[in-house]
Design a protein around this motif. Structure first.
Motif, mmCIF file in Angstrom:
data_model
loop_
_atom_site.group_PDB
_atom_site.id
_atom_site.type_symbol
_atom_site.label_atom_id
_atom_site.label_comp_id
_atom_site.label_asym_id
_atom_site.label_seq_id
_atom_site.Cartn_x
_atom_site.Cartn_y
_atom_site.Cartn_z
ATOM 1 N N SER A 118 0.830 -1.206 0.000
ATOM 2 C CA SER A 118 0.000 0.000 0.000
ATOM 3 C C SER A 118 0.863 1.253 0.000
ATOM 4 C CB SER A 118 -0.961 -0.020 1.192
ATOM 5 O OG SER A 118 -0.280 -0.389 2.357
ATOM 6 N N THR A 119 1.977 1.214 0.748
ATOM 7 C CA THR A 119 2.859 2.378 0.743
ATOM 8 C C THR A 119 3.398 2.636 -0.669
ATOM 9 O OG1 THR A 119 3.552 1.693 2.937
ATOM 10 C CG2 THR A 119 4.808 3.450 1.905
ATOM 11 N N GLY A 120 3.882 1.573 -1.301
ATOM 12 C CA GLY A 120 4.445 1.707 -2.643
ATOM 13 C C GLY A 120 3.425 2.231 -3.626
ATOM 14 N N PHE A 121 2.230 1.659 -3.575
ATOM 15 C CA PHE A 121 1.204 2.042 -4.534
ATOM 16 C C PHE A 121 0.749 3.485 -4.289
ATOM 17 C CE2 PHE A 121 -3.199 1.479 -6.377
ATOM 18 C CZ PHE A 121 -2.756 1.401 -7.679
ATOM 19 N N GLY A 122 0.576 3.821 -3.004
ATOM 20 C CA GLY A 122 0.177 5.187 -2.660
ATOM 21 C C GLY A 122 1.194 6.197 -3.168
ATOM 22 N N LEU A 123 2.446 5.909 -2.878
ATOM 23 C CA LEU A 123 3.526 6.784 -3.319
ATOM 24 C C LEU A 123 3.539 6.884 -4.842
ATOM 25 C CD1 LEU A 123 5.757 8.273 -1.762
ATOM 26 C CD2 LEU A 123 7.285 6.341 -2.278
ATOM 27 N N GLY A 124 3.348 5.738 -5.491
ATOM 28 C CA GLY A 124 3.341 5.705 -6.945
ATOM 29 C C GLY A 124 2.234 6.577 -7.521
ATOM 30 N N LEU A 125 1.021 6.475 -6.959
ATOM 31 C CA LEU A 125 -0.106 7.262 -7.458
ATOM 32 C C LEU A 125 0.156 8.757 -7.266
ATOM 33 C CD1 LEU A 125 -3.272 5.222 -6.411
ATOM 34 C CD2 LEU A 125 -2.233 5.460 -8.669
ATOM 35 N N LEU A 126 0.751 9.062 -6.101
ATOM 36 C CA LEU A 126 1.083 10.452 -5.802
ATOM 37 C C LEU A 126 2.021 11.020 -6.876
ATOM 38 C CD1 LEU A 126 0.279 11.965 -3.109
ATOM 39 C CD2 LEU A 126 2.694 11.747 -2.482
ATOM 40 N N LEU A 127 3.080 10.265 -7.155
ATOM 41 C CA LEU A 127 4.062 10.708 -8.144
ATOM 42 C C LEU A 127 3.443 10.772 -9.532
ATOM 43 C CD1 LEU A 127 7.159 8.718 -6.858
ATOM 44 C CD2 LEU A 127 6.921 11.214 -6.922
ATOM 45 N N LEU A 128 2.571 9.825 -9.824
ATOM 46 C CA LEU A 128 1.911 9.786 -11.121
ATOM 47 C C LEU A 128 1.087 11.058 -11.331
ATOM 48 C CD1 LEU A 128 1.866 7.624 -13.328
ATOM 49 C CD2 LEU A 128 -0.300 6.819 -12.405
ATOM 50 N N THR A 129 0.346 11.435 -10.270
ATOM 51 C CA THR A 129 -0.454 12.650 -10.338
ATOM 52 C C THR A 129 0.450 13.854 -10.567
ATOM 53 O OG1 THR A 129 -1.749 11.586 -8.625
ATOM 54 C CG2 THR A 129 -2.344 13.829 -9.184
ATOM 55 N N TYR A 130 1.548 13.878 -9.821
ATOM 56 C CA TYR A 130 2.495 14.995 -9.949
ATOM 57 C C TYR A 130 3.012 15.092 -11.385
ATOM 58 C CZ TYR A 130 6.997 17.391 -9.660
ATOM 59 O OH TYR A 130 8.054 18.213 -9.894
ATOM 60 N N VAL A 131 3.449 13.945 -11.933
ATOM 61 C CA VAL A 131 3.992 13.925 -13.290
ATOM 62 C C VAL A 131 2.950 14.422 -14.282
ATOM 63 C CG1 VAL A 131 4.709 12.404 -15.171
ATOM 64 C CG2 VAL A 131 5.678 12.116 -12.896
#
Ligand SMILES: Nc1ncnc2c1ncn2[C@@H]1O[C@H](COP(=O)(O)OP(=O)(O)O)[C@@H](O)[C@H]1O
Ligand SMILES: [Mg+2]
Lengths: 460, 288
Positions: A118-131
């Motif tokens: 969940s941490t990895g996926f959450g972080l990933g989604l966050l970065l994806l939104t940023y990108v």
């Protein structure tokens, strides 16, 4: 590379042509890529499921997402190689983090995986939104890493995937024996000097490679299915690890290829779900239809078993009713009353026995049945096996002999040979003793009485 | 270091290495075994999982050529003691020597049977294949087991009465048969010291007798066996020495000397009647 030129083109081209599709450059890439990820995922997924680590695969995939985004932010490239490297590194970090928290704290395995996932996926989604916010929406095309888009694979991607996959598969071939022992009995492996920690890290790294290969085509959310489904399907068809690996790779490749073709033809169907649907269908068929382990097989053998028991009971009834008189004819109505089964079923079962030459029908006023010589012999043999079995069970479980019922026809398969020999000797002694007692008129039953009615097999 | 050790074996003929090792462990054959270094020497051993001590300050020197039982209640640390001796769990304090050297240098002299429940018996493999794993330690990296290995494995299967089951999928074996397969795998290791974790657990009476006979055969060949045992009623029948363990080592020595009611009580506390199946049997087991 070889995959692209040789392995896939001709037979699949034929299939594709039949389907009325164009065997285009894109389609060829897509199918080859999906097939590669299927093979690698199927093989490494087999080890993951056998080691009860399929959740680790899922965790790795989700933990890879931040790496994809970071690689994109750093390089600004949409090339797959840097993104794959980013994914792999971040999957590795996730694994190490998981090992760290489960080994040094009281957090259990599943909880540890959940935390990292969940941490990895959450972080990933966050970065994806940023990108996507900075680069204009959809510009990066990184959202293909969520559900997978095999159509976005170019020739270079497929080559990269093939090289990585070939390295992973070669490692498995080379270390087959070591990986097998590590998966079956890690403690024993460590005791004979295998560096189990290193091997575990290596096999996990290969799992990361499998996941990374699948990310672009199938996506982080569903890539785990390509690890689990083909392996579960393959396990149904074989009891040998090597065969299981080959089958699983094959199932993976087929799912990948067909799934990719489907998604390229149906608008808005991402590749991930399509591949997963095919793989799951294969698994469902295998669970249902595989010999020995399949559900259908189980149902059929249950039916056969029931029938065998019923046929044996009829033979016993005939023998009991005949009370030692060879060829005695027993009226059908007596047999039916004893068994309490519908008349039609009993007639069918009697006919079945007759076709095997075990019973004979005679109509003398009313219908009756008798044991043939072969039938009497078979019944005696069955009684012998049953006695051995009961004696064995009685000894093992300390149950009264009369409380035990079991199909004894396969007794030689179940009992170790020396046990069989020993019990048979005991029974012979018991029989001899019974004959001795019979002469001075039995006062009481033996310690563990068997059935009161003597059967042909027991008669001296 | 173990890596180097195993990969060495791929180059030097396995038999040569083996004979050299054996010689270094027991220089002049059987008579000196008694006076050579003890098979297992444990000093001040403490093992902890997450700071909770599971073994506390254990001292134990196993006599060569004897069958030694480790008994104690559930969770006493019996399995952990064996795993510590085999370097499978980290040791908080103390040390273990096998034939006078650290275990890592004596692997080839040691065979190990883990608890039967510790592996997945639905793993896709058959009995012969599992027994062949007993030869992996001498095979070296990358090398696949060949005819010679399968031959040895088949011999060992025969020795445990399982020759007819060689190609049987392991999940189709009964508990006793699975235990025999594990035993055959340990025999295939052709070791001098055997660690067995509950070899009698969940096996049928015939298998139990077969295993006892095998243990006695091993002893008559001068081998040493250390086995976790759960049935207090058979300790004096099956074993020469016994170690009573409950985190600490309560007592250790010849069964006749240390398998006393007082020691059992100290090991099991009030649970002894329950564990051994009733007061009558307990007193029978402890009677002198
Ligand atoms: N890997 C582990 N992590 C944490 N605790 C463990 C682990 N293995 C065993 N234990 C604990 O250590 C204690 C001793 O276990 P074990 O040696 O298996 O006991 P025994 O074999 O005597 O039943 C038990 O309380 C057990 O719960
Ligand atoms: Mg234990």
């Amino acid at each position: 590379m070889m995959m692209v030129e040789l392995g896939v083109s001709s037979p699949l081209a034929a299939v594709v042509a039949v389907l009325g599709l164009e065997w285009s450059y894109t389609l060829r890439n897509v199918v080859a890529g999906a097939a590669v990820l299927g093979v690698v995922g199927g093989v490494l997924g087999s080890f993951a499921t056998l080691r009860r680590q399929s959740l680790l695969g899922d965790t790795l995939a989700h933990a890879a997402l931040p790496g994809v985004c970071i690689a994109y932010i750093i390089t600004g490239s949409r090339e797959s190689l840097p993104l794959m490297i980013g994914a792999g590194l971040s999957g590795l970090v996730g694994t190490l983090f998981y090992l760290l928290i489960t080994r040094t704290t009281r957090i259990k395995d599943d909880a540890g995986l959940g935390i990292v996932l969940s941490t990895g996926f959450g972080l990933g989604l966050l970065l994806l939104t940023y990108v996507q916010n900075t680069g204009g929406s959809g510009q990066s095309g990184l959202d293909r890493f969520l559900f997978g888009q095999a159509a976005s694979l170019v020739r270079n991607d497929v080559i990269t995937m093939s090289i990585l996959g070939a390295i992973a598969l070669a490692t498995v071939v080379l270390l087959f024996k070591e990986f097998k022992l590590l998966s079956f009995d890690p403690d024993f492996a460590a005791s004979i000097g295998y560096p189990t920690t290193m091997l575990t890290i290596l096999i996990t790294a290969l799992l990361i490679v499998a996941v990374v290969i699948g990310l672009q085509a199938v996506g982080v959310i569903l890539v785990v299915a390509i690890l689990i489904a083909p392996a579960s399907a393959a396990r149904q068809w074989t009891d040998q690890l090597s065969t299981m690996l080959v089958l699983s790779g094959l199932f993976g490749a087929v799912s990948g290829a067909i799934g990719a073709i489907l998604s390229s033809q149906i608008t808005d169907l991402p590749t991930g779900p399509a591949v997963v649907l095919i793989a799951t269908t294969l698994t469902a068929i295998s669970l249902l239809a595989a010999p020995r382990r399949g559900l259908l097989w189980a149902a059929i053998s249950r039916r056969r078993h029931r029938q065998r028991v019923q046929l044996a009971s009829i033979l016993h009834d005939l023998a009991d009713a005949a009370a030692g008189e060879a060829g005695a004819v027993i009226p059908l109505t007596d047999l039916q009353a004893k068994r309490g089964v519908p008349g039609r079923l009993m007639t069918r079962q009697l006919a079945m026995l007759a076709s095997r030459g075990l019973v004979a029908r005679s109509i003398n006023g009313r219908e009756g049945w008798s044991l043939t010589a072969a039938g009497a012999e078979a019944t005696a043999e069955a009684s012998r096996r049953e006695r051995v079995w009961k004696q064995y069970m009685a000894r093992q479980m300390d149950l009264p002999v009369d409380a035990i019922h079991y199909d004894a026809t396969e007794i030689e398969r179940v009992l170790p040979p020396e046990a069989l020999a020993m019990i048979e000797a005991e029974l012979r002694a018991e029989d001899a003793a019974a004959i001795g007692r019979a002469s001075d008129v039995v006062a009481g039953p033996p310690r563990r009485p068997s059935r009161p009615t003597a059967r042909p097999g027991q008669a001296p | 270091m173990s890596t180097v050790q195993t990969s060495d074996l791929g180059v030097i003929p396995a038999t040569l290495v083996e004979s050299q090792r054996r010689r270094s462990a027991a220089p002049t054959g059987d008579e000196t075994v008694a006076t050579g270094p003890p098979p297992v020497e444990i000093r001040d051993l403490t093992v902890a999982y997450h700071e909770r001590p599971v073994l506390w300050d254990v001292d134990l020197t196993v006599r060569p050529g004897k069958l030694t039982a480790i008994v104690g209640p559930n969770g006493a640390g019996k399995s952990t003691l064996i795993k510590a001796a085999l370097g499978l769990v980290p040791v908080a304090a103390g040390w273990v020597k096998i034939f006078g050297e650290p275990f890592a240098e004596q692997r080839r002299l040691v065979a190990y049977i883990p608890q039967r429940g510790s592996v997945d018996w639905d793993f896709p493999t058959d009995a012969l294949d599992v027994v062949t794993m007993g030869r992996y330690g001498t095979l070296g990296w990358f090398r696949r087991p060949g005819k010679r290995e399968r031959q040895i494995a088949m011999d060992k299967l025969r020795q445990v009465g399982m020759a007819d089951f060689a190609r049987r999928q392991i999940s189709e074996l009964s508990g006793g048969q699975q235990q025999r397969v594990f035993l055959a795998r340990a025999l295939a290791q052709e070791a001098d010291l055997y660690f067995m974790d509950e070899p009698f657990a969940g096996v049928d009476a015939t298998t139990e007798r077969a295993i006892v006979e095998l243990l006695q055969e091993l002893r008559s060949q001068g081998k040493t066996v250390v086995a976790v045992h759960h049935d207090l009623n058979t300790v004096d029948d099956y074993f020469d020495d016994v170690a009573l363990l409950n985190v600490r080592l309560v007592a250790y020595g010849p069964v006749d000397d240390v398998f006393t009611h007082a020691n059992l009580h100290a090991t099991y506390g009030g649970r002894i009647g329950f564990l051994s199946g009733g007061p009558a049997e307990t007193s029978a087991a402890v009677a002198d």
